[in-house]
Design an enzyme around this catalytic site. Structure first.
Site, PDB file in Angstrom:
ATOM      1  N   SER A   9     -25.852  -0.068 -38.233  1.00 49.67           N
ATOM      2  CA  SER A   9     -24.531   0.157 -37.655  1.00 49.67           C
ATOM      3  C   SER A   9     -24.623   0.197 -36.143  1.00 49.67           C
ATOM      4  CB  SER A   9     -23.956   1.475 -38.176  1.00 49.67           C
ATOM      5  OG  SER A   9     -22.808   1.780 -37.418  1.00 49.67           O
ATOM      6  N   HIS A  34     -23.322  -3.927 -39.300  1.00 46.63           N
ATOM      7  CA  HIS A  34     -22.220  -3.051 -39.729  1.00 46.63           C
ATOM      8  C   HIS A  34     -21.443  -2.620 -38.484  1.00 46.63           C
ATOM      9  CE1 HIS A  34     -20.247  -0.318 -42.569  1.00 46.63           C
ATOM     10  NE2 HIS A  34     -20.269   0.593 -41.603  1.00 46.63           N
ATOM     11  N   ASP A  36     -18.261  -0.490 -37.069  1.00 47.36           N
ATOM     12  CA  ASP A  36     -17.362   0.614 -37.411  1.00 47.36           C
ATOM     13  C   ASP A  36     -16.153   0.660 -36.485  1.00 47.36           C
ATOM     14  OD1 ASP A  36     -18.665   2.013 -39.634  1.00 47.36           O
ATOM     15  OD2 ASP A  36     -20.294   2.360 -38.219  1.00 47.36           O
ATOM     16  N   MET A  38     -12.672   2.526 -35.667  1.00 48.47           N
ATOM     17  CA  MET A  38     -11.978   3.805 -35.899  1.00 48.47           C
ATOM     18  C   MET A  38     -10.759   3.895 -34.996  1.00 48.47           C
ATOM     19  SD  MET A  38     -15.194   6.399 -36.029  1.00 48.47           S
ATOM     20  CE  MET A  38     -16.744   5.962 -36.834  1.00 48.47           C
ATOM     21  N   HIS A  67     -16.202  -2.410 -41.037  1.00 48.39           N
ATOM     22  CA  HIS A  67     -15.731  -1.216 -41.764  1.00 48.39           C
ATOM     23  C   HIS A  67     -14.573  -0.613 -40.983  1.00 48.39           C
ATOM     24  CE1 HIS A  67     -16.843   3.145 -43.138  1.00 48.39           C
ATOM     25  NE2 HIS A  67     -15.683   2.748 -43.639  1.00 48.39           N
ATOM     26  N   MET A  69     -11.987   2.050 -40.395  1.00 41.10           N
ATOM     27  CA  MET A  69     -11.526   3.413 -40.665  1.00 41.10           C
ATOM     28  C   MET A  69     -10.241   3.586 -39.870  1.00 41.10           C
ATOM     29  SD  MET A  69     -15.310   5.011 -40.454  1.00 41.10           S
ATOM     30  CE  MET A  69     -15.875   3.517 -39.653  1.00 41.10           C
ATOM     31  N   MET A 138     -18.751   5.907 -49.436  1.00 36.58           N
ATOM     32  CA  MET A 138     -19.146   6.729 -48.287  1.00 36.58           C
ATOM     33  C   MET A 138     -20.048   7.866 -48.776  1.00 36.58           C
ATOM     34  SD  MET A 138     -17.855   5.316 -45.599  1.00 36.58           S
ATOM     35  CE  MET A 138     -18.546   6.538 -44.483  1.00 36.58           C
ATOM     36  N   ASP A 176     -22.938   4.214 -47.163  1.00 35.44           N
ATOM     37  CA  ASP A 176     -22.803   4.362 -45.704  1.00 35.44           C
ATOM     38  C   ASP A 176     -22.752   5.840 -45.358  1.00 35.44           C
ATOM     39  OD1 ASP A 176     -22.166   4.147 -43.015  1.00 35.44           O
ATOM     40  OD2 ASP A 176     -20.179   3.257 -43.339  1.00 35.44           O
TER      41      ASP A 176
HETATM   42  C1  DX5 Z   1     -19.469   6.831 -40.262  1.00 33.13           C
HETATM   43  C2  DX5 Z   1     -19.684   5.342 -40.172  1.00 33.13           C
HETATM   44  C3  DX5 Z   1     -21.086   4.948 -40.413  1.00 33.13           C
HETATM   45  C4  DX5 Z   1     -22.062   5.461 -39.397  1.00 33.13           C
HETATM   46  C5  DX5 Z   1     -23.311   5.769 -40.124  1.00 33.13           C
HETATM   47  O1  DX5 Z   1     -18.131   7.117 -40.229  1.00 33.13           O
HETATM   48  O2  DX5 Z   1     -18.890   4.657 -41.115  1.00 33.13           O
HETATM   49  O3  DX5 Z   1     -21.221   3.545 -40.561  1.00 33.13           O
HETATM   50  O4  DX5 Z   1     -22.376   4.556 -38.380  1.00 33.13           O
HETATM   51  O5  DX5 Z   1     -24.164   6.452 -39.275  1.00 33.13           O
HETATM   52  P1  DX5 Z   1     -25.448   7.214 -39.834  1.00 33.13           P
HETATM   53  O6  DX5 Z   1     -26.313   6.184 -40.481  1.00 33.13           O
HETATM   54  O7  DX5 Z   1     -26.014   7.822 -38.609  1.00 33.13           O
HETATM   55  O8  DX5 Z   1     -24.946   8.222 -40.824  1.00 33.13           O
HETATM   56 ZN    ZN Z   2     -19.409   2.506 -41.527  1.00 33.56          ZN
END
Ligand code: DX5
Ligand code: ZN
Length: 217
Positions: A9, A34, A36, A38, A67, A69, A138, A176
């Site tokens: 990620s 990956h 993320d 948000m 991903h 969110m 998750m 994840d």
């Molecule tokens: C959390 C994200 C993850 C995050 C994982 O909300 O969706 O993808 O980057 O990070 P680690 O591997 O540090 O838990």
């Molecule tokens: Zn993620």
């Protein structure tokens, strides 16, 4: 034979150097990148949007595992398709129209993936399992990297693997949150075949860290 994917990620990378980080992770042996996204509404944190994905795209051949969110993820499908995303993972908790949103992702030429939070049961996504390329379970509450793995989420991974077999489906199962060279073993045993690793990847030299994960698969 099951294909396994390691998906570092970029959330744990240097936010001033997204493209360099993408290049570094590709050289380090990542299978997927990956990404993320948000929105500070669905989760209490804000990252970046499709513009950053578009900026990285010309510099990387990696599969872009996006991903989202965000609330109402269906509103972002055109932008992510245009940015060169390979897949969009969207939360069942984030839209009133999960079926239509997944159809929209597929119609835009991307892989469609549905995500469940730790508090969301598998039956919330049963009606769309026939439609998806992947289910993302998750294993932390979304919003931040570096949280501890929640082992109770693996029961849902096992249930999904069983349902997939019963129904003759073929979706991948990704986990994840809190994935390390220790937790990956239980996640694989439960039936996951794609593994996101943020802080673990960047807690050392990414190439070495990815090697440690791959050794467990
Ligand atoms: C959390 C994200 C993850 C995050 C994982 O909300 O969706 O993808 O980057 O990070 P680690 O591997 O540090 O838990
Ligand atoms: Zn993620």
């Amino acid at each position: 034979m099951t294909d396994y994917y390691i998906a570092p990620s970029i959330l744990s990378g240097d936010f001033g150097k997204f493209t360099e980080e993408a290049v570094r992770l590709e050289k380090a042996g990542a299978d997927w990148l990956h990404i993320d996204i948000m929105d500070n509404h669905f989760v209490p944190n804000l990252t970046f949007g499709a513009g950053v994905v578009a900026a990285m795209r010309p510099h990387s051949k990696l599969f872009f595992d996006c991903h989202l969110m965000v609330e109402n993820p269906e509103d972002y499908v055109e932008a992510f398709a245009a940015a060169g995303a390979d897949s969009m993972s969207i939360h069942v908790e984030a839209t009133h129209h999960i079926h239509g949103a997944l159809q929209k992702i597929k119609a835009a030429g991307m892989k469609a993936s549905v995500v469940i939070n730790p508090g969301t049961p598998v039956n919330a996504i049963e009606p769309v399992l026939g439609l998806v390329d992947m289910v993302l379970v998750m294993t932390v509450n979304p919003g931040f990297g570096g949280q501890s793995f929640l082992p109770e989420c693996l029961e849902k991974v096992a249930d999904l693997a069983m349902l997939r077999k019963l129904r003759g489906l073929e979706f991948d199962i990704e986990v994840d949150g809190g994935i390390t060279d220790e937790t990956i073993t239980a996640a694989k045993a439960a039936g996951a075949n794609a593994f996101v690793a943020g802080s673990f990847t960047f807690n050392g030299e990414p190439a070495e860290q990815i090697k440690k994960l791959r050794k467990k698969l």
